[in-house]
Design a protein around this motif. Structure first.
Motif, PDB file in Angstrom:
ATOM      1  N   PHE A 167       0.717  -1.495   0.075  1.00  0.00           N
ATOM      2  CA  PHE A 167       0.094   0.032  -0.026  1.00  0.00           C
ATOM      3  C   PHE A 167       0.924   1.036   0.191  1.00  0.00           C
ATOM      4  CE2 PHE A 167      -1.766   4.270   2.478  1.00  0.00           C
ATOM      5  CZ  PHE A 167      -3.433   3.616   1.154  1.00  0.00           C
ATOM      6  N   PHE A 168       1.813   1.328   0.767  1.00  0.00           N
ATOM      7  CA  PHE A 168       2.359   2.650   1.202  1.00  0.00           C
ATOM      8  C   PHE A 168       3.324   2.998  -0.012  1.00  0.00           C
ATOM      9  CE2 PHE A 168       1.747   1.498   5.588  1.00  0.00           C
ATOM     10  CZ  PHE A 168       1.280   2.924   5.873  1.00  0.00           C
ATOM     11  N   VAL A 169       3.979   2.050  -0.892  1.00  0.00           N
ATOM     12  CA  VAL A 169       4.821   1.971  -1.718  1.00  0.00           C
ATOM     13  C   VAL A 169       3.950   2.479  -2.955  1.00  0.00           C
ATOM     14  CG1 VAL A 169       6.500   0.965  -3.936  1.00  0.00           C
ATOM     15  CG2 VAL A 169       6.648  -0.220  -1.284  1.00  0.00           C
ATOM     16  N   LEU A 170       2.527   1.703  -3.739  1.00  0.00           N
ATOM     17  CA  LEU A 170       1.944   2.111  -4.090  1.00  0.00           C
ATOM     18  C   LEU A 170       1.397   3.223  -4.424  1.00  0.00           C
ATOM     19  CD1 LEU A 170       0.128  -0.699  -5.589  1.00  0.00           C
ATOM     20  CD2 LEU A 170       1.948   0.149  -6.314  1.00  0.00           C
ATOM     21  N   LYS A 171       1.168   4.285  -2.703  1.00  0.00           N
ATOM     22  CA  LYS A 171       0.511   5.783  -2.186  1.00  0.00           C
ATOM     23  C   LYS A 171       1.691   6.585  -2.938  1.00  0.00           C
ATOM     24  CE  LYS A 171       0.940   6.773   1.296  1.00  0.00           C
ATOM     25  NZ  LYS A 171       2.347   7.369   1.737  1.00  0.00           N
TER      26      LYS A 171
ATOM     27  N   LEU B 252      -7.133  -2.360  -0.261  1.00  0.00           N
ATOM     28  CA  LEU B 252      -7.807  -2.034   0.586  1.00  0.00           C
ATOM     29  C   LEU B 252      -9.107  -2.679   0.653  1.00  0.00           C
ATOM     30  CD1 LEU B 252      -7.212   1.736   0.936  1.00  0.00           C
ATOM     31  CD2 LEU B 252      -6.142  -0.256   2.476  1.00  0.00           C
ATOM     32  N   ASP B 253      -9.841  -2.902  -0.341  1.00  0.00           N
ATOM     33  CA  ASP B 253     -10.974  -3.785  -0.118  1.00  0.00           C
ATOM     34  C   ASP B 253     -11.473  -4.053   1.477  1.00  0.00           C
ATOM     35  OD1 ASP B 253     -12.496  -2.651  -2.144  1.00  0.00           O
ATOM     36  OD2 ASP B 253     -12.252  -3.919  -3.476  1.00  0.00           O
ATOM     37  N   ASP B 254     -10.931  -5.204   1.426  1.00  0.00           N
ATOM     38  CA  ASP B 254     -11.041  -5.385   2.535  1.00  0.00           C
ATOM     39  C   ASP B 254     -10.371  -5.019   4.438  1.00  0.00           C
ATOM     40  OD1 ASP B 254     -12.940  -7.464   1.363  1.00  0.00           O
ATOM     41  OD2 ASP B 254     -11.044  -8.801   0.781  1.00  0.00           O
ATOM     42  N   SER B 255     -10.021  -3.949   3.412  1.00  0.00           N
ATOM     43  CA  SER B 255      -9.250  -3.543   4.744  1.00  0.00           C
ATOM     44  C   SER B 255     -10.046  -1.909   6.073  1.00  0.00           C
ATOM     45  CB  SER B 255      -8.168  -2.389   4.438  1.00  0.00           C
ATOM     46  OG  SER B 255      -7.415  -1.806   5.217  1.00  0.00           O
ATOM     47  N   SER B 256     -10.299  -2.778   7.765  1.00  0.00           N
ATOM     48  CA  SER B 256     -10.795  -1.513   7.920  1.00  0.00           C
ATOM     49  C   SER B 256     -10.159  -1.010   8.595  1.00  0.00           C
ATOM     50  CB  SER B 256     -11.175  -2.371   9.540  1.00  0.00           C
ATOM     51  OG  SER B 256     -10.258  -3.438   9.706  1.00  0.00           O
ATOM     52  N   ASN B 257      -8.567  -0.366   8.207  1.00  0.00           N
ATOM     53  CA  ASN B 257      -7.951   0.337   8.743  1.00  0.00           C
ATOM     54  C   ASN B 257      -8.262   1.743   8.820  1.00  0.00           C
ATOM     55  OD1 ASN B 257      -5.439   2.724   8.795  1.00  0.00           O
ATOM     56  ND2 ASN B 257      -4.429   0.279   9.298  1.00  0.00           N
TER      57      ASN B 257
ATOM     58  N   LEU C 112      -5.602   4.722   6.410  1.00  0.00           N
ATOM     59  CA  LEU C 112      -5.330   3.558   4.888  1.00  0.00           C
ATOM     60  C   LEU C 112      -6.263   4.298   4.255  1.00  0.00           C
ATOM     61  CD1 LEU C 112      -3.389   0.847   5.767  1.00  0.00           C
ATOM     62  CD2 LEU C 112      -2.356   2.733   6.077  1.00  0.00           C
ATOM     63  N   GLN C 113      -7.337   4.290   4.570  1.00  0.00           N
ATOM     64  CA  GLN C 113      -9.144   4.408   3.892  1.00  0.00           C
ATOM     65  C   GLN C 113      -8.868   5.635   3.889  1.00  0.00           C
ATOM     66  OE1 GLN C 113     -10.825   2.963   2.424  1.00  0.00           O
ATOM     67  NE2 GLN C 113     -11.097   0.420   2.751  1.00  0.00           N
ATOM     68  N   GLY C 114      -8.927   6.713   4.939  1.00  0.00           N
ATOM     69  CA  GLY C 114      -8.855   8.149   4.470  1.00  0.00           C
ATOM     70  C   GLY C 114      -7.302   8.321   3.560  1.00  0.00           C
ATOM     71  N   ILE C 115      -7.099   8.554   3.510  1.00  0.00           N
ATOM     72  CA  ILE C 115      -5.809   8.625   2.946  1.00  0.00           C
ATOM     73  C   ILE C 115      -5.536   8.523   0.921  1.00  0.00           C
ATOM     74  CG2 ILE C 115      -2.983   8.189   1.847  1.00  0.00           C
ATOM     75  CD1 ILE C 115      -2.454   7.801   4.856  1.00  0.00           C
ATOM     76  N   PHE C 116      -6.325   6.819   1.102  1.00  0.00           N
ATOM     77  CA  PHE C 116      -7.088   6.494  -0.152  1.00  0.00           C
ATOM     78  C   PHE C 116      -8.043   7.621  -0.784  1.00  0.00           C
ATOM     79  CE2 PHE C 116      -9.518   4.193  -2.481  1.00  0.00           C
ATOM     80  CZ  PHE C 116      -9.055   3.865  -3.845  1.00  0.00           C
TER      81      PHE C 116
ATOM     82  N   LYS D 229     -14.598  11.469   7.009  1.00  0.00           N
ATOM     83  CA  LYS D 229     -15.144  10.351   7.489  1.00  0.00           C
ATOM     84  C   LYS D 229     -14.249   9.696   8.598  1.00  0.00           C
ATOM     85  CE  LYS D 229     -19.823  11.095   6.161  1.00  0.00           C
ATOM     86  NZ  LYS D 229     -21.002  10.490   4.860  1.00  0.00           N
ATOM     87  N   CYS D 230     -13.966   8.962   7.939  1.00  0.00           N
ATOM     88  CA  CYS D 230     -12.217   8.188   8.096  1.00  0.00           C
ATOM     89  C   CYS D 230     -11.250   9.322   9.093  1.00  0.00           C
ATOM     90  CB  CYS D 230     -11.281   7.679   6.872  1.00  0.00           C
ATOM     91  SG  CYS D 230     -12.732   6.883   5.473  1.00  0.00           S
TER      92      CYS D 230
END
Length: 451
Positions: free
Chosen positions: A267-271, A305-310, A313-317, A343-344
């Motif tokens: 995630f962090f590399v692709l971000k 991130l589809d199955d992530s509850s973080n 990370l959702q806020g950044i994405f 909201k995230c």
């Protein structure tokens, strides 16, 4: 010698050794696993001094929490049970204050690092830990004070409480230098580099990131090399956008090309790649190739991130995805993504988890809706900027350099220029470059403060 014959000194020694192994080699190393197998066996002894048994339970809980942080699939531990044990230790007045402080610190890390960045609970337990440690520090220096202060500093930096963060981190740096702890120094250098990035001292930030990178290369810790390179990339993107330096983005692309992606770091590399590619388009919006490339990377990140509850990370994405949708002309979709981002960042437990980032996402809605805004754009944008400024003042940060070009008079000029531009253009004309230039003062504020 039987386990039951072990002296308090030997048991406590094993407790210290196990934590040192965990801190210096990580939870996956064989030496660490062996050390905690011994701790687990000790706990099975029936007749142990209460504080000694608590010390062993604290160190074992620390090992389990760090293992879960590094690998969410680590065995199938009951996180709630671990937290329950730690909370019981914290609230037991008959247990040594040092152990209660340590238990609270581990609890805070569990909420900060495992539960989708539950900052409300993390702050509560860091506070409990801080109160106990500060009482102890009046009499002696706890063995792991350097690690504790590093964690506190890194946590405060998330809230842009940078004066406090820097104070903690510089104290920790001094302690690590005395101990000769190279890995600890590397972590501290990276944390201080992030603080300098947030204060706008970009050259100093790069200097400390390079110190960090030098040490972890020397130590051969590959996963941390990737982490630091992503941090450097994010810093360079921020600097390039603020200084309008496309050449720096070319250096960033080259840096990111040297990274080998591990599953946990994907995630962090692709971000970082997404931010770099999008910034390339931003500085040259006539180049549709980079925008198309950014859109493809956005979809890949979404799948991750589809199955992530973080929520962090959702806020950044959602923020990054909102920009790409906005750049592609999907303004309403972009607005919804920025709302989701806000909201995230506000979190689940409290509306004050990351208030500065929450306000920043709300301002970015204004930025993209300026063309089709229903209502008084100037008044509403001024109000949201005031809310952001209030949050920054609460942590003692003065960003007047970025707010001064955004007073009511300036906002009116921006709004009028955009309206005039649209009025005098054809329906097929791409206005991205001109709009970006007009909104540059607002964009600089957003780029500077974003995570």
């Amino acid at each position: 010698m039987c386990s039951s014959d072990l002296t308090k000194e030997l048991l406590f020694s094993d407790h210290i050794i196990s934590i040192c192994q965990l801190m210096h080699k990580g939870p996956i190393a064989k030496e660490t696993k062996d050390a905690f197998t011994i701790i687990h066996n000790h706990i099975e002894i029936n007749k142990l001094d209460k504080n000694i048994k608590t010390a062993l339970e604290v160190s074992l809980s620390y090992y389990h929490i760090e293992s879960l942080i590094r690998n969410s699939n680590y065995e199938k531990l009951n996180l709630d049970e671990i937290r329950k044990t730690l909370k019981q230790i914290c609230h037991d007045d008959n247990i040594d204050d040092n152990l209660r402080a340590e238990a609270a610190h581990i609890l805070a890390r569990s909420y900060y690092k495992i539960s989708g960045y539950n900052l409300e609970m993390a702050r509560e337990w860091y506070g409990f830990s801080s109160d106990r440690y500060n009482a102890i520090m009046g009499n002696y220096s706890p063995l792991f004070e350097d690690r504790v202060r590093t964690d506190w500093g890194n946590f405060e930096a998330q809230f842009l409480n940078l004066g406090c963060a820097k104070q903690y981190l510089e104290h920790a740096l001094m302690l690590k230098e005395r101990k000769g702890d190279k890995y600890g120094l590397a972590i501290n250098y990276g944390c201080l580099a992030s603080v300098y990035s947030k204060t706008g001292e970009f050259d100093k930030s790069i200097e400390f990131f390079n110190k960090d990178l030098t040490l972890i290369n020397e130590l051969g810790i590959k996963k941390d090399i990737t982490h630091v390179k992503c941090k450097i990339a994010d810093l360079q993107v921020k600097q390039a956008l603020i200084e309008n330096n496309s050449g720096l983005l070319d250096e960033t692309i080259e840096l990111l090309s040297t990274i080998e992606i591990g599953e946990q770091q994907e995630f962090f590399v692709l971000k970082s790649r997404l931010k770099t590619i999008f910034a390339k388009w931003w500085l040259n919006s006539e180049d549709g190739y980079n925008l198309k490339l950014a859109k493809g990377t956005q979809e890949t990140l979404k799948d991750i991130l589809d199955d992530s509850s973080n929520l962090y990370l959702q806020g950044i994405f959602n923020r990054l995805a909102g920009r790409i949708e906005g750049a592609n002309g999907n303004i309403q979709k972009a607005s919804l993504l920025f709302e989701d981002s806000a909201k995230c960042f506000s979190g689940v437990e409290s509306s004050t988890d990351l208030p500065i980032q929450t306000k920043l996402s709300a301002i970015e809605i204004q930025r993209w809706l300026i063309i089709d805004y229903e209502g008084d754009w100037v008044k509403d944008t001024e109000s949201r900027l005031a809310e952001l400024k209030h949050e920054l003042n609460r942590v003692g940060q003065d960003y007047s350099k970025y707010f001064d070009p955004l007073d009511k008079k300036d906002l009116k000029k921006i709004h009028n220029k955009i309206r005039k531009l649209i009025k005098n253009s054809s329906e097929t004309q791409d206005l991205s470059l001109q709009i970006n230039e007009i909104l540059n003062p607002l964009d600089k504020l957003i780029w500077f403060l974003e995570l």
